[in-house]
Design a protein around this motif. Structure first.
Motif, PDB file in Angstrom:
ATOM      1  N   THR A 292       2.434  -0.262  -6.344  1.00  0.00           N
ATOM      2  CA  THR A 292       1.931  -0.042  -4.987  1.00  0.00           C
ATOM      3  C   THR A 292       0.617   0.718  -5.076  1.00  0.00           C
ATOM      4  N   GLY A 293      -0.211   0.569  -4.058  1.00  0.00           N
ATOM      5  CA  GLY A 293      -1.521   1.199  -4.080  1.00  0.00           C
ATOM      6  C   GLY A 293      -1.844   1.898  -2.783  1.00  0.00           C
ATOM      7  N   SER A 294      -3.075   1.751  -2.327  1.00  0.00           N
ATOM      8  CA  SER A 294      -3.527   2.378  -1.095  1.00  0.00           C
ATOM      9  C   SER A 294      -4.084   1.311  -0.162  1.00  0.00           C
ATOM     10  N   ILE A 295      -4.712   1.727   0.909  1.00  0.00           N
ATOM     11  CA  ILE A 295      -5.206   0.784   1.911  1.00  0.00           C
ATOM     12  C   ILE A 295      -6.306  -0.104   1.330  1.00  0.00           C
ATOM     13  N   SER A 296      -6.244  -1.388   1.631  1.00  0.00           N
ATOM     14  CA  SER A 296      -7.283  -2.333   1.232  1.00  0.00           C
ATOM     15  C   SER A 296      -7.302  -3.471   2.239  1.00  0.00           C
ATOM     16  N   ASP A 297      -8.188  -4.444   2.017  1.00  0.00           N
ATOM     17  CA  ASP A 297      -8.268  -5.614   2.890  1.00  0.00           C
ATOM     18  C   ASP A 297      -6.949  -6.377   2.950  1.00  0.00           C
ATOM     19  N   THR A 298      -6.104  -6.180   1.950  1.00  0.00           N
ATOM     20  CA  THR A 298      -4.817  -6.876   1.923  1.00  0.00           C
ATOM     21  C   THR A 298      -3.987  -6.568   3.148  1.00  0.00           C
ATOM     22  N   ARG A 299      -4.153  -5.379   3.685  1.00  0.00           N
ATOM     23  CA  ARG A 299      -3.358  -4.975   4.849  1.00  0.00           C
ATOM     24  C   ARG A 299      -3.610  -5.893   6.038  1.00  0.00           C
ATOM     25  N   VAL A 300      -4.816  -6.424   6.130  1.00  0.00           N
ATOM     26  CA  VAL A 300      -5.140  -7.385   7.184  1.00  0.00           C
ATOM     27  C   VAL A 300      -4.772  -8.798   6.751  1.00  0.00           C
ATOM     28  N   LEU A 301      -5.139  -9.156   5.528  1.00  0.00           N
ATOM     29  CA  LEU A 301      -4.949 -10.533   5.073  1.00  0.00           C
ATOM     30  C   LEU A 301      -3.487 -10.944   5.033  1.00  0.00           C
ATOM     31  N   CYS A 302      -2.576  -9.992   4.740  1.00  0.00           N
ATOM     32  CA  CYS A 302      -1.168 -10.377   4.644  1.00  0.00           C
ATOM     33  C   CYS A 302      -0.573 -10.713   6.007  1.00  0.00           C
ATOM     34  N   CYS A 303      -1.328 -10.516   7.071  1.00  0.00           N
ATOM     35  CA  CYS A 303      -0.886 -10.964   8.395  1.00  0.00           C
ATOM     36  C   CYS A 303      -1.121 -12.461   8.582  1.00  0.00           C
TER      37      CYS A 303
ATOM     38  N   GLY B 201       0.823  -1.192   0.000  1.00  0.00           N
ATOM     39  CA  GLY B 201       0.000   0.000   0.000  1.00  0.00           C
ATOM     40  C   GLY B 201       0.861   1.248   0.000  1.00  0.00           C
ATOM     41  N   SER B 202       0.250   2.376   0.310  1.00  0.00           N
ATOM     42  CA  SER B 202       0.972   3.644   0.251  1.00  0.00           C
ATOM     43  C   SER B 202       2.074   3.726   1.300  1.00  0.00           C
TER      44      SER B 202
ATOM     45  N   ASN C  89      -2.696  -7.396  -4.143  1.00  0.00           N
ATOM     46  CA  ASN C  89      -3.824  -6.879  -4.919  1.00  0.00           C
ATOM     47  C   ASN C  89      -3.554  -7.068  -6.402  1.00  0.00           C
ATOM     48  N   ILE C  90      -4.621  -7.338  -7.157  1.00  0.00           N
ATOM     49  CA  ILE C  90      -4.520  -7.455  -8.608  1.00  0.00           C
ATOM     50  C   ILE C  90      -5.557  -6.530  -9.244  1.00  0.00           C
ATOM     51  N   ALA C  91      -5.136  -5.781 -10.279  1.00  0.00           N
ATOM     52  CA  ALA C  91      -6.027  -4.854 -10.971  1.00  0.00           C
ATOM     53  C   ALA C  91      -7.131  -5.606 -11.704  1.00  0.00           C
ATOM     54  N   THR C  92      -8.355  -5.062 -11.642  1.00  0.00           N
ATOM     55  CA  THR C  92      -9.520  -5.764 -12.196  1.00  0.00           C
ATOM     56  C   THR C  92     -10.275  -4.936 -13.232  1.00  0.00           C
ATOM     57  N   ALA C  93      -9.545  -4.171 -14.036  1.00  0.00           N
ATOM     58  CA  ALA C  93     -10.071  -3.601 -15.290  1.00  0.00           C
ATOM     59  C   ALA C  93     -11.156  -2.553 -15.097  1.00  0.00           C
ATOM     60  N   TYR C  94     -11.146  -1.839 -13.963  1.00  0.00           N
ATOM     61  CA  TYR C  94     -12.056  -0.701 -13.837  1.00  0.00           C
ATOM     62  C   TYR C  94     -11.258   0.591 -13.748  1.00  0.00           C
TER      63      TYR C  94
END
Length: 267
Positions: free
Chosen positions: A184-195, A159-160, A201-206
């Motif tokens: 790199t990106g910003s805050i997401s659920d990944t911040r918890v899951l990587c624990c 993330g950031s 995160n993977i980009a999803t075409a939006y």
């Protein structure tokens, strides 16, 4: 595309009836696919059964000009309008991720999944699952693909302010080849899951998320679906236990504070 447009038709802002309605629809869809061992807590829907691959997405969206009821494909890009013919959000952030999870399950792929509520409001759902001990069921040797990022063919190593799992991100780029890149990106659920396991995160075409001009590139989204299925079937990665790279952070409260815990994300 039918299931994707159905997902877009829910204006699933957190703590609204449509967030409940989209969760209800997803559960019915899982039942119709034959997925019987999932669980639901609030509007969080998940299966954690020690599969190697976990896919994650969130079902809430940011409110713009109201419910999307008219959809058009313009130059391979899906756009939406409300009943007053005003452009409005698709909620592609992150219903595109949910769509990929459903397509993987329909294809019979052996995956676990987490679909969380309230991510746009500070990762409310994933934090609730952590507090309830649900995430303790994650096998540290698995890896999680969080299908939540604007653009295309980008895999986030962090993330950031935080590093997630740079090795996994690079390994995936090497496997998928071509124009895939690490960012790199910003805050997401990944911040918890990587624990709990290596997660990216993977980009999803939006594009244009959180605005009335949000679009989805339909061609790119289908290509990403196929890439995710390829990863599930053929990607080999030797995961690192999070205990190796997440160390207790004992200083005073800082930007690394999350959900009542402190972590040092440099590894």
């Amino acid at each position: 595309m039918r299931d994707l447009l159905k997902l877009y038709s829910f204006e699933s802002v957190h703590n609204t009836p449509d967030e409940v309605a989209i969760a209800d629809w997803i559960c019915k869809k899982l039942d119709s696919i034959g997925i019987k061992d999932y669980k639901r807590i609030g509007n969080n829907i998940y299966r954690l059964s020690n599969k190697e691959v976990i896919l994650s997405a969130h079902l809430d969206q940011v409110k713009t000009n109201g419910k999307a009821v008219k959809f058009y494909l313009q130059d391979d890009k899906i756009v939406a309008y409300n009943d007053k013919w005003e452009r409005t959000s698709l909620g592609a952030d992150d219903k595109n991720g949910i769509w990929i999870i459903l397509k993987a399950l329909e294809a019979g792929k052996e995956i676990d999944f987490i679909i969380s509520e309230g991510e746009e409001c500070g990762c409310v759902g994933i934090t609730a699952l952590e507090d309830l001990g649900v995430l303790d069921a994650i096998d540290p040797s698995s890896f999680c693909l969080v299908l939540d990022r604007r653009g295309y063919q980008e895999i986030l190593k962090g993330g950031s302010t935080d590093v997630y799992c740079a090795t996994l991100a690079q390994d995936l780029c090497n496997f998928l080849g071509g124009p895939y890149n690490v960012g790199t990106g910003s805050i997401s659920d990944t911040r918890v899951l990587c624990c709990y396991c290596e997660s990216v995160n993977i980009a999803t075409a939006y594009e244009g998320a959180h605005t009335s001009s949000e679009t989805t590139n339909w061609q790119q989204l289908q290509e990403l679906r196929d890439d995710i299925l390829d990863v599930i079937d053929n990607f080999i990665h030797y995961s690192t236990d999070p205990a190796v790279y997440l160390k207790p952070y004992k200083a005073t409260k800082s930007s690394n504070y999350w959900g009542g815990k402190y972590y040092d994300y440099n590894y």
